[in-house]
Design a protein around this motif. Structure first.
Motif, short mmCIF file in Angstrom:
data_model
loop_
_atom_site.label_atom_id
_atom_site.label_comp_id
_atom_site.label_asym_id
_atom_site.label_seq_id
_atom_site.Cartn_x
_atom_site.Cartn_y
_atom_site.Cartn_z
N TYR A 9 -8.39 3.90 -15.67
CA TYR A 9 -8.26 2.23 -14.84
C TYR A 9 -9.28 2.38 -14.07
CZ TYR A 9 -3.33 1.64 -16.19
OH TYR A 9 -2.19 1.22 -16.66
N ILE A 10 -9.73 1.12 -13.76
CA ILE A 10 -10.88 1.00 -12.77
C ILE A 10 -10.36 0.11 -11.48
CG2 ILE A 10 -12.64 0.89 -14.26
CD1 ILE A 10 -12.61 -2.03 -14.27
N MET A 11 -8.87 0.02 -11.55
CA MET A 11 -8.40 -0.76 -10.44
C MET A 11 -6.93 0.09 -10.24
SD MET A 11 -8.86 -4.52 -11.02
CE MET A 11 -8.01 -5.06 -9.44
N PHE A 12 -6.36 0.07 -9.01
CA PHE A 12 -5.10 1.00 -8.78
C PHE A 12 -3.95 0.35 -9.38
CE2 PHE A 12 -5.00 4.75 -6.78
CZ PHE A 12 -6.42 5.04 -6.37
N ILE A 13 -3.76 -1.22 -9.46
CA ILE A 13 -2.50 -1.96 -9.88
C ILE A 13 -3.09 -2.66 -11.19
CG2 ILE A 13 -0.83 -3.39 -9.58
CD1 ILE A 13 -1.25 -2.87 -6.54
N CYS A 14 -2.47 -2.17 -12.37
CA CYS A 14 -3.02 -3.02 -13.56
C CYS A 14 -2.07 -2.78 -14.60
CB CYS A 14 -4.22 -2.09 -14.14
SG CYS A 14 -5.14 -3.15 -15.34
N GLY A 241 -8.19 17.00 -6.86
CA GLY A 241 -8.29 15.74 -5.85
C GLY A 241 -9.15 16.04 -4.63
N PHE A 242 -9.05 14.95 -3.82
CA PHE A 242 -9.70 14.83 -2.54
C PHE A 242 -9.23 13.76 -1.51
CE2 PHE A 242 -11.57 12.30 -5.69
CZ PHE A 242 -11.66 10.89 -4.97
N HIS A 243 -9.54 13.69 -0.36
CA HIS A 243 -8.94 12.70 0.53
C HIS A 243 -9.72 11.51 0.30
CE1 HIS A 243 -8.12 11.17 4.93
NE2 HIS A 243 -7.35 10.64 4.10
N GLY A 244 -9.15 10.42 -0.05
CA GLY A 244 -9.85 9.13 -0.32
C GLY A 244 -8.90 8.09 -0.87
N ASP A 245 -9.50 6.79 -1.15
CA ASP A 245 -8.79 5.75 -1.86
C ASP A 245 -9.34 5.53 -3.15
OD1 ASP A 245 -11.06 4.45 -0.91
OD2 ASP A 245 -10.04 3.02 0.15
N PHE A 250 -6.36 11.24 -2.97
CA PHE A 250 -5.04 11.31 -2.35
C PHE A 250 -4.90 10.67 -1.10
CE2 PHE A 250 -4.68 15.10 -5.34
CZ PHE A 250 -3.86 14.45 -6.43
N ALA A 251 -3.65 10.07 -0.62
CA ALA A 251 -3.52 9.54 0.45
C ALA A 251 -2.40 10.24 1.04
CB ALA A 251 -3.64 8.20 0.70
N ARG A 252 -1.40 10.18 0.41
CA ARG A 252 0.06 10.90 0.67
C ARG A 252 0.62 11.62 -0.53
NH1 ARG A 252 5.04 7.53 3.79
NH2 ARG A 252 6.18 9.48 4.19
N PRO A 253 0.05 12.56 -0.95
CA PRO A 253 0.52 13.13 -2.24
C PRO A 253 2.06 13.94 -2.13
CG PRO A 253 -1.04 14.59 -1.03
CD PRO A 253 -1.09 13.30 -0.22
N LYS A 254 2.62 13.81 -3.04
CA LYS A 254 4.16 14.14 -3.14
C LYS A 254 4.29 15.25 -4.19
CE LYS A 254 5.74 12.32 0.55
NZ LYS A 254 6.63 13.06 1.74
N VAL A 267 2.29 12.69 -7.80
CA VAL A 267 2.73 11.45 -7.00
C VAL A 267 2.00 11.03 -5.71
CG1 VAL A 267 4.62 10.24 -5.93
CG2 VAL A 267 5.20 11.59 -7.90
N ASP A 268 1.63 9.79 -5.34
CA ASP A 268 0.98 9.45 -4.38
C ASP A 268 2.02 8.32 -3.38
OD1 ASP A 268 -0.70 8.16 -2.02
OD2 ASP A 268 -2.16 9.66 -2.85
N ALA A 269 2.73 8.61 -2.24
CA ALA A 269 3.54 7.85 -1.72
C ALA A 269 2.89 6.75 -1.24
CB ALA A 269 4.32 8.42 -0.68
N ALA A 270 1.55 6.91 -0.60
CA ALA A 270 0.78 5.69 -0.06
C ALA A 270 0.37 4.70 -1.31
CB ALA A 270 -0.17 6.38 0.74
N PHE A 271 -0.34 5.29 -2.25
CA PHE A 271 -0.88 4.46 -3.26
C PHE A 271 0.48 3.82 -4.19
CE2 PHE A 271 -4.95 7.14 -2.99
CZ PHE A 271 -5.58 6.40 -2.02
N GLU A 272 1.55 4.64 -3.95
CA GLU A 272 2.75 4.31 -4.64
C GLU A 272 2.50 4.05 -6.15
OE1 GLU A 272 5.65 2.12 -1.49
OE2 GLU A 272 3.88 0.80 -2.55
N ASN A 273 1.89 5.26 -6.78
CA ASN A 273 1.74 5.34 -8.04
C ASN A 273 1.56 7.02 -8.34
OD1 ASN A 273 -0.83 6.71 -7.25
ND2 ASN A 273 -2.20 5.01 -8.04
N VAL A 274 1.57 7.29 -9.60
CA VAL A 274 1.40 8.64 -10.37
C VAL A 274 0.00 8.63 -11.00
CG1 VAL A 274 2.50 10.26 -11.84
CG2 VAL A 274 3.83 8.78 -10.47
N GLN A 275 -0.77 9.76 -10.59
CA GLN A 275 -1.94 10.19 -11.36
C GLN A 275 -1.65 11.13 -12.42
OE1 GLN A 275 -5.76 9.13 -8.79
NE2 GLN A 275 -4.27 10.02 -7.37
#
Length: 354
Positions: A9-14, A241-245, A250-254, A267-275
């Motif tokens: 993906y090139i965007m976070f919500i698709c 991974g690394f800190h960043g958007d 990652f912003a809030r990895p779970k 899982v990332d609780a801030a981006f609300e997705n799974v990479q």
């Protein structure tokens, strides 16, 4: 899983949608990546309580006793599965919730006496249906057998401060302690500490641990915004991974999970997705995203891979999409508590535009 079939993906919500046979699911078909790209994941179903499993009563029963009151998940945090069952650790109940897929019912793991849970956090379900539960209040890992009976406990207040997650591979039990910022490797038979991984500064609030099919150990180094990969004996081999958007950050990895091909789900609780990362730490795909549409997530926390229970969810799959395994994601808040996704591949003649 072949790496060549993934499209980054090139965007976070698709999200892409297409119709499926009438009456099989209340959702439109949601694919990741969206059509007309080659889809690899489909959102299948959401489970929040017994009614989502088909629990119910006859019209006569409803006439006599009124409409049923279903038990529901409140704050699901972690998840695991065995054949015919899904186990969800709920932080509000402080219990393990059991979804019996074969019996279409919900119940609680009957922990009591010496096996009573205090403040459970992480759960690991082994292939033989033993449940390993990291309990922050007991400062132990509590184990229940295939019949849900207490089996044993690992550790003590003298060993652990805040054990938050556990994973098992072979004769090793891996426990992450958030307060001690360490990974403990225990002997499964004796419970003795084989090795402690992490000196001051190596971890910063690790929250989750998982193991892959080859024994590689992955630890979520949460406040350092990365995942560390170790050999089974605790030797560091990679940092993911690394800190960043940006994608891959990652912003809030779970929660963490690994499929049979060694691909890491994070899982990332801030981006609300799974990479999803391959076994070389390269980002392949991500799914979910914030919102209220089907497949979206709301403060996700746990993730698990399930090869056992495809048949229970295949009715929700697009007829042109063949499921290979299931992916569960817990949502701490919102209406849809447990998202069920299917990894697979397109088997239709042609990909529709959308």
């Amino acid at each position: 899983m072949k790496k060549t079939v993934f499209i980054l993906y090139i965007m976070f919500i698709c999200i892409g949608c297409a119709s499926i046979p009438e009456g099989e699911t209340p959702y439109k078909t949601v694919f990741y990546p969206p059509l007309p790209q080659q889809p690899r994941l489909q959102f299948l179903h959401s489970i929040s309580g017994g009614q989502d499993l088909g629990e119910g009563q006859s019209a006569f029963q409803e006439f006599l006793i009124g409409k049923p009151r279903y038990q529901e998940l409140r704050r699901p945090y972690d998840v695991g599965a065995s054949k015919g069952r899904i186990y969800v650790m709920d932080r509000m109940y402080k219990k393990i919730v059991i979804f019996d897929l074969a019996g279409n019912k919900l119940s609680f793991l009957n922990d009591h006496g010496i096996g009573s849970l205090g403040d459970p956090s992480g759960i690991w379900v082994s292939e033989d249906d033993f449940k390993y539960v990291a309990d922050m209040q007991r400062k132990q890992v509590v184990v229940f057998d295939e019949n849900d009976a207490f089996f044993r406990a690992y550790g003590s207040k003298d060993l652990f401060e805040k054990p938050v997650d556990v994973a098992v591979y072979g004769n090793r039990v891996y426990v992450v302690d958030m307060d001690k910022d360490q990974l403990f490797i225990l002997d499964k038979e004796t419970g003795e500490v084989i090795k402690t991984v992490g000196e001051k500064g190596d971890f910063f609030n690790p929250t989750h641990v998982t193991v892959g099919p080859s024994g590689s150990v992955f630890v979520n180094d949460a406040f350092n915004f990365r995942v560390k990969k170790f050999t089974p004996d605790g030797t560091l081999t990679d940092i993911i991974g690394f800190h960043g958007d940006n994608i891959g950050g990652f912003a809030r990895p779970k929660g963490l999970a690994v499929d049979k091909n060694g691909n890491l789900y994070s899982v990332d609780a801030a981006f609300e997705n799974v990479q999803i990362f391959d076994d070389q730490g390269r980002l392949l795909l991500f799914f979910g995203g914030a919102g209220v549409s089907p497949g979206s997530m709301y403060l996700p926390a746990g993730v698990a891979i399930d090869y056992y229970n495809i048949s229970y969810f295949s009715k929700f799959s697009d007829p042109n999409f063949e499921l290979e395994y299931l992916v569960y994601v817990t949502n701490t808040y919102g209406k849809n508590k447990l998202g069920v996704y299917g990894f697979g591949h397109w088997v239709g003649d042609n990909l529709p535009e959308e």
